[in-house]
Design a protein around this motif. Structure first.
Motif, PDB file in Angstrom:
ATOM      1  N   HIS A 157      35.464  26.694  33.599  1.00  0.00           N
ATOM      2  CA  HIS A 157      34.836  25.489  34.138  1.00  0.00           C
ATOM      3  C   HIS A 157      35.675  24.303  33.665  1.00  0.00           C
ATOM      4  CE1 HIS A 157      31.802  22.565  35.301  1.00  0.00           C
ATOM      5  NE2 HIS A 157      31.948  22.023  34.117  1.00  0.00           N
ATOM      6  N   HIS A 158      36.045  23.430  34.591  1.00  0.00           N
ATOM      7  CA  HIS A 158      36.856  22.254  34.280  1.00  0.00           C
ATOM      8  C   HIS A 158      36.144  21.004  34.778  1.00  0.00           C
ATOM      9  CE1 HIS A 158      40.492  24.834  33.726  1.00  0.00           C
ATOM     10  NE2 HIS A 158      39.844  25.564  34.600  1.00  0.00           N
ATOM     11  N   GLU A 159      36.235  19.944  34.018  1.00  0.00           N
ATOM     12  CA  GLU A 159      35.732  18.635  34.431  1.00  0.00           C
ATOM     13  C   GLU A 159      36.920  17.687  34.438  1.00  0.00           C
ATOM     14  OE1 GLU A 159      32.514  17.575  31.841  1.00  0.00           O
ATOM     15  OE2 GLU A 159      31.432  19.423  32.308  1.00  0.00           O
ATOM     16  N   ASN A 160      37.172  17.081  35.592  1.00  0.00           N
ATOM     17  CA  ASN A 160      38.337  16.223  35.772  1.00  0.00           C
ATOM     18  C   ASN A 160      37.903  14.802  36.101  1.00  0.00           C
ATOM     19  OD1 ASN A 160      40.293  18.544  35.887  1.00  0.00           O
ATOM     20  ND2 ASN A 160      39.043  19.041  37.649  1.00  0.00           N
ATOM     21  N   SER A 161      38.729  13.863  35.702  1.00  0.00           N
ATOM     22  CA  SER A 161      38.519  12.480  36.123  1.00  0.00           C
ATOM     23  C   SER A 161      39.888  11.822  36.234  1.00  0.00           C
ATOM     24  CB  SER A 161      37.636  11.710  35.143  1.00  0.00           C
ATOM     25  OG  SER A 161      38.255  11.605  33.878  1.00  0.00           O
ATOM     26  N   GLY A 162      39.935  10.816  37.057  1.00  0.00           N
ATOM     27  CA  GLY A 162      41.171  10.073  37.226  1.00  0.00           C
ATOM     28  C   GLY A 162      40.857   8.606  37.368  1.00  0.00           C
ATOM     29  N   LYS A 163      41.735   7.799  36.815  1.00  0.00           N
ATOM     30  CA  LYS A 163      41.576   6.355  36.999  1.00  0.00           C
ATOM     31  C   LYS A 163      42.936   5.732  37.238  1.00  0.00           C
ATOM     32  CE  LYS A 163      41.548   5.223  32.066  1.00  0.00           C
ATOM     33  NZ  LYS A 163      40.818   4.626  30.963  1.00  0.00           N
ATOM     34  N   TRP A 164      42.951   4.803  38.163  1.00  0.00           N
ATOM     35  CA  TRP A 164      44.151   4.087  38.526  1.00  0.00           C
ATOM     36  C   TRP A 164      44.457   3.088  37.430  1.00  0.00           C
ATOM     37  CZ3 TRP A 164      45.247  -1.062  39.896  1.00  0.00           C
ATOM     38  CH2 TRP A 164      46.453  -1.272  40.573  1.00  0.00           C
ATOM     39  N   LEU A 165      45.725   3.028  36.997  1.00  0.00           N
ATOM     40  CA  LEU A 165      46.119   2.122  35.920  1.00  0.00           C
ATOM     41  C   LEU A 165      46.887   0.910  36.426  1.00  0.00           C
ATOM     42  CD1 LEU A 165      47.227   4.744  33.232  1.00  0.00           C
ATOM     43  CD2 LEU A 165      45.019   3.571  33.427  1.00  0.00           C
ATOM     44  N   SER A 166      47.851   1.139  37.347  1.00  0.00           N
ATOM     45  CA  SER A 166      48.638   0.015  37.846  1.00  0.00           C
ATOM     46  C   SER A 166      49.423   0.434  39.090  1.00  0.00           C
ATOM     47  CB  SER A 166      49.609  -0.500  36.780  1.00  0.00           C
ATOM     48  OG  SER A 166      50.706   0.370  36.632  1.00  0.00           O
TER      49      SER A 166
END
Length: 175
Positions: free
Chosen positions: A150-159
């Motif tokens: 089981h994997h939990e992923n997140s992503g956020k834009w930096l620039s």
């Protein structure tokens, strides 16, 4: 375990990102993943990490029990709705039943090769074009060993500027 976990971790992170690339803002992204495999993975020494880098792998950082990696998503990637190396074909995996409704998406991943056999499910959602969260569950075998992850992923834009971070395909080992 480490030999088996790293390709699966990269595949899960890229699977979630690849399906959703059409909604991602181009630029530098920070991807974070927590997984069952991370809990059981032995800690790598700085020497081991350097050896992996010498083998051509862009090794992510481990922070608070999660793998954190910066990648560059180009405008061409967002327009083509794909990230290089994210299709899983090298490991004998295919993405099927892709669905998107509003900001939510899902897809099935089916692997059938000597390296990997099994099925997985990716589910996620976007917060605009600068952040996403997703989960990935996989059951099967990898290199003949049972895998139930089981994997939990997140992503956020930096620039908008990626600096010296290579495009997303740079996460995969060099050939």
């Amino acid at each position: 375990m480490r030999k088996n976990a790293i390709p699966l971790l990269l595949l899960s992170m890229l699977s979630a990102s690849a399906f959703a690339a059409g909604q991602m803002k181009p630029g530098l992204w920070e991807m974070t993943m927590k997984s069952d495999a991370m809990k059981n993975m032995p800690k790598m020494t700085p020497e081991q990490m350097e050896q992996m880098r010498k083998m051509g792998m862009n090794v992510p950082q481990i922070q608070d029990g999660a793998m954190v990696h910066k990648i560059c998503v180009t405008k061409q990637m967002t327009e083509s709705n794909t990230l290089p190396g994210a299709d899983g074909k090298e490991m004998g995996c295919q993405t099927k039943n892709m669905q998107q409704s509003g900001n939510s998406y899902s897809a099935d991943v089916v692997c059938n090769s000597a390296q990997m056999k099994g099925e997985g499910k990716v589910k996620g959602s976007f917060s605009g074009d600068t952040a996403f969260t997703s989960t990935y569950d996989f059951k099967g075998t990898m290199h003949g060993q049972q895998v139930n992850q089981h994997h939990e992923n997140s992503g956020k834009w930096l620039s908008a500027d990626c600096g010296n971070v290579p495009p997303a395909g740079g996460m995969m080992p060099k050939k």
